[in-house]
Design a protein around this motif. Structure first.
Motif, PDB file in Angstrom:
ATOM      1  N   GLU A  39       0.829  -1.205   0.000  1.00 42.47           N
ATOM      2  CA  GLU A  39       0.000   0.000   0.000  1.00 42.47           C
ATOM      3  C   GLU A  39       0.866   1.260   0.000  1.00 42.47           C
ATOM      4  OE1 GLU A  39      -3.072   0.092  -0.662  1.00 42.47           O
ATOM      5  OE2 GLU A  39      -3.562  -2.008  -0.352  1.00 42.47           O
ATOM      6  N   PHE A  40       1.992   1.211   0.695  1.00 42.82           N
ATOM      7  CA  PHE A  40       2.926   2.344   0.712  1.00 42.82           C
ATOM      8  C   PHE A  40       3.438   2.615  -0.703  1.00 42.82           C
ATOM      9  CE2 PHE A  40       7.155   4.268   1.564  1.00 42.82           C
ATOM     10  CZ  PHE A  40       6.735   5.384   2.291  1.00 42.82           C
ATOM     11  N   GLN A  41       3.785   1.550  -1.421  1.00 44.42           N
ATOM     12  CA  GLN A  41       4.244   1.702  -2.814  1.00 44.42           C
ATOM     13  C   GLN A  41       3.128   2.271  -3.690  1.00 44.42           C
ATOM     14  OE1 GLN A  41       7.885   1.265  -2.192  1.00 44.42           O
ATOM     15  NE2 GLN A  41       7.362   1.295  -4.339  1.00 44.42           N
ATOM     16  N   GLU A  42       1.898   1.838  -3.456  1.00 41.41           N
ATOM     17  CA  GLU A  42       0.773   2.386  -4.217  1.00 41.41           C
ATOM     18  C   GLU A  42       0.613   3.875  -3.934  1.00 41.41           C
ATOM     19  OE1 GLU A  42      -2.825   0.073  -3.880  1.00 41.41           O
ATOM     20  OE2 GLU A  42      -1.741  -1.787  -4.306  1.00 41.41           O
ATOM     21  N   TRP A  43       0.803   4.277  -2.659  1.00 42.89           N
ATOM     22  CA  TRP A  43       0.747   5.706  -2.323  1.00 42.89           C
ATOM     23  C   TRP A  43       1.822   6.477  -3.090  1.00 42.89           C
ATOM     24  CZ3 TRP A  43       4.719   8.214   0.579  1.00 42.89           C
ATOM     25  CH2 TRP A  43       4.500   9.583   0.740  1.00 42.89           C
ATOM     26  N   LEU A  44       3.043   5.938  -3.114  1.00 38.34           N
ATOM     27  CA  LEU A  44       4.130   6.627  -3.812  1.00 38.34           C
ATOM     28  C   LEU A  44       3.784   6.876  -5.283  1.00 38.34           C
ATOM     29  CD1 LEU A  44       7.232   4.767  -2.326  1.00 38.34           C
ATOM     30  CD2 LEU A  44       6.610   7.173  -1.963  1.00 38.34           C
ATOM     31  N   LYS A  45       3.059   5.953  -5.888  1.00 39.59           N
ATOM     32  CA  LYS A  45       2.663   6.098  -7.296  1.00 39.59           C
ATOM     33  C   LYS A  45       1.546   7.114  -7.485  1.00 39.59           C
ATOM     34  CE  LYS A  45       3.988   1.369  -8.182  1.00 39.59           C
ATOM     35  NZ  LYS A  45       3.462   0.012  -8.343  1.00 39.59           N
ATOM     36  N   GLU A  46       0.886   7.501  -6.404  1.00 40.53           N
ATOM     37  CA  GLU A  46      -0.191   8.506  -6.487  1.00 40.53           C
ATOM     38  C   GLU A  46       0.301   9.919  -6.191  1.00 40.53           C
ATOM     39  OE1 GLU A  46      -3.031   8.133  -7.816  1.00 40.53           O
ATOM     40  OE2 GLU A  46      -2.979   5.953  -7.940  1.00 40.53           O
ATOM     41  N   LEU A  47       1.578  10.066  -5.883  1.00 36.56           N
ATOM     42  CA  LEU A  47       2.120  11.401  -5.627  1.00 36.56           C
ATOM     43  C   LEU A  47       2.097  12.243  -6.901  1.00 36.56           C
ATOM     44  CD1 LEU A  47       5.185  10.509  -3.384  1.00 36.56           C
ATOM     45  CD2 LEU A  47       3.127  11.741  -2.683  1.00 36.56           C
ATOM     46  N   PRO A  48       2.096  13.571  -6.757  1.00 38.79           N
ATOM     47  CA  PRO A  48       2.171  14.420  -7.941  1.00 38.79           C
ATOM     48  C   PRO A  48       3.430  14.100  -8.762  1.00 38.79           C
ATOM     49  CG  PRO A  48       1.709  15.727  -5.981  1.00 38.79           C
ATOM     50  CD  PRO A  48       2.016  14.333  -5.519  1.00 38.79           C
ATOM     51  N   GLN A  49       3.369  14.370 -10.028  1.00 41.13           N
ATOM     52  CA  GLN A  49       4.440  14.029 -10.972  1.00 41.13           C
ATOM     53  C   GLN A  49       5.824  14.468 -10.477  1.00 41.13           C
ATOM     54  OE1 GLN A  49       3.475  12.320 -13.724  1.00 41.13           O
ATOM     55  NE2 GLN A  49       5.564  11.984 -14.369  1.00 41.13           N
ATOM     56  N   GLU A  50       5.917  15.649  -9.879  1.00 39.48           N
ATOM     57  CA  GLU A  50       7.235  16.150  -9.463  1.00 39.48           C
ATOM     58  C   GLU A  50       7.845  15.350  -8.318  1.00 39.48           C
ATOM     59  OE1 GLU A  50       4.283  19.053  -7.422  1.00 39.48           O
ATOM     60  OE2 GLU A  50       4.373  17.953  -9.299  1.00 39.48           O
ATOM     61  N   TYR A  51       7.062  14.570  -7.605  1.00 38.19           N
ATOM     62  CA  TYR A  51       7.572  13.736  -6.508  1.00 38.19           C
ATOM     63  C   TYR A  51       7.516  12.252  -6.833  1.00 38.19           C
ATOM     64  CZ  TYR A  51       6.314  18.057  -4.104  1.00 38.19           C
ATOM     65  OH  TYR A  51       6.162  19.366  -3.736  1.00 38.19           O
ATOM     66  N   ASN A  52       6.941  11.921  -7.937  1.00 37.76           N
ATOM     67  CA  ASN A  52       6.673  10.533  -8.275  1.00 37.76           C
ATOM     68  C   ASN A  52       7.903   9.890  -8.891  1.00 37.76           C
ATOM     69  OD1 ASN A  52       5.520   8.123  -9.385  1.00 37.76           O
ATOM     70  ND2 ASN A  52       3.521   9.101  -9.209  1.00 37.76           N
ATOM     71  N   PHE A  53       8.334   8.777  -8.312  1.00 39.14           N
ATOM     72  CA  PHE A  53       9.504   8.076  -8.844  1.00 39.14           C
ATOM     73  C   PHE A  53       9.222   7.492 -10.219  1.00 39.14           C
ATOM     74  CE2 PHE A  53       7.143   4.565  -7.056  1.00 39.14           C
ATOM     75  CZ  PHE A  53       7.451   3.491  -7.869  1.00 39.14           C
ATOM     76  N   LYS A  54       7.968   7.274 -10.520  1.00 40.41           N
ATOM     77  CA  LYS A  54       7.580   6.677 -11.797  1.00 40.41           C
ATOM     78  C   LYS A  54       7.365   7.803 -12.819  1.00 40.41           C
ATOM     79  CE  LYS A  54       5.005   2.590 -12.993  1.00 40.41           C
ATOM     80  NZ  LYS A  54       3.957   1.666 -12.675  1.00 40.41           N
ATOM     81  N   ASN A  55       8.421   8.594 -13.026  1.00 45.92           N
ATOM     82  CA  ASN A  55       8.301   9.794 -13.840  1.00 45.92           C
ATOM     83  C   ASN A  55       8.259   9.523 -15.339  1.00 45.92           C
ATOM     84  OD1 ASN A  55      10.913   9.133 -14.308  1.00 45.92           O
ATOM     85  ND2 ASN A  55      11.797  10.846 -13.205  1.00 45.92           N
ATOM     86  N   TRP A  56       8.465   8.306 -15.738  1.00 50.11           N
ATOM     87  CA  TRP A  56       8.386   7.963 -17.159  1.00 50.11           C
ATOM     88  C   TRP A  56       6.934   7.758 -17.601  1.00 50.11           C
ATOM     89  CZ3 TRP A  56      10.414   4.938 -13.324  1.00 50.11           C
ATOM     90  CH2 TRP A  56       9.705   3.800 -12.988  1.00 50.11           C
ATOM     91  N   LYS A  57       6.037   7.707 -16.631  1.00 57.05           N
ATOM     92  CA  LYS A  57       4.622   7.473 -16.926  1.00 57.05           C
ATOM     93  C   LYS A  57       3.841   8.736 -16.557  1.00 57.05           C
ATOM     94  CE  LYS A  57       0.962   4.144 -16.145  1.00 57.05           C
ATOM     95  NZ  LYS A  57       0.568   2.923 -15.486  1.00 57.05           N
ATOM     96  N   LYS A  58       3.272   9.374 -17.551  1.00 57.64           N
ATOM     97  CA  LYS A  58       2.509  10.597 -17.299  1.00 57.64           C
ATOM     98  C   LYS A  58       1.162  10.230 -16.678  1.00 57.64           C
ATOM     99  CE  LYS A  58       1.718  15.003 -19.377  1.00 57.64           C
ATOM    100  NZ  LYS A  58       2.705  15.938 -18.976  1.00 57.64           N
TER     101      LYS A  58
END
Length: 177
Positions: A39-58
């Motif tokens: 669930e923590f990882q899912e939260w990280l993916k819901e962060l705004p783009q500027e904080y999101n580690f998954k920055n390759w996915k808009k």
């Protein structure tokens, strides 16, 4: 206990106990920690783009989706607290801290953001009880840094709790219980 919107940590624990009687059972403490981490990882993916580690996915940011993931994390924190009953004092004091945090915690600061995330991961996989009990503290600081209030989190928990109470008969696999 009257079933109502929770207003305290103790009421959250009681609601979680009720829910745990109706949901698929996580066999070990490690299972709960792994679910919490998921669930923590899912939260990280819901962060705004500027904080999101998954920055390759808009992806368009939704504060509501981020709040949902933070509430999901709380479900597993409470499950862990109920499992480790002797540590409830530590969880309770961290939860009460929420109302007393006065300073702004700047999530945009890359070093601080990294520390918050690493601290939570360390707390999840720490080897002694003190590390496990710091999960709630880390959670409170993260929620505060993202400008979510305790009331918002508890309201979302209550909303999701009510839906989850219906889920065993609708979509959870309970054959192994």
């Amino acid at each position: 206990m009257e079933l109502k919107k929770p207003e305290s940590y103790e009421e959250l624990l009681e609601l979680q106990k009720i829910l745990n009687k109706h949901i698929p059972f996580l066999k070990t403490t490690l299972d709960v920690i792994l679910a919490l981490d998921d669930e923590f990882q899912e939260w990280l993916k819901e962060l705004p783009q500027e904080y999101n580690f998954k920055n390759w996915k808009k992806k368009e940011y939704s504060r509501e989706k981020e709040l949902e993931e933070l509430a999901d994390i709380l479900f597993f924190i409470l499950q862990l607290a109920n499992r480790l009953q002797g540590l409830n004092l530590f969880y309770r004091s961290a939860f009460k801290l929420w109302d007393n945090i006065k300073e702004k915690i700047d999530f945009s600061n890359e070093e601080l953001r990294g520390s918050l995330i690493k601290n939570m991961k360390y707390s999840l996989y720490g080897t002694d009880d003190r590390d496990i009990s710091s999960i709630m503290y880390d959670y409170v600081i993260i929620c505060h840094s993202r400008k979510f209030t305790k009331k918002e989190i508890m309201d979302k928990y209550w909303e999701k709790w009510q839906k989850d109470m219906k889920r065993p008969s609708e979509d959870w696999n309970l054959k192994e219980r």
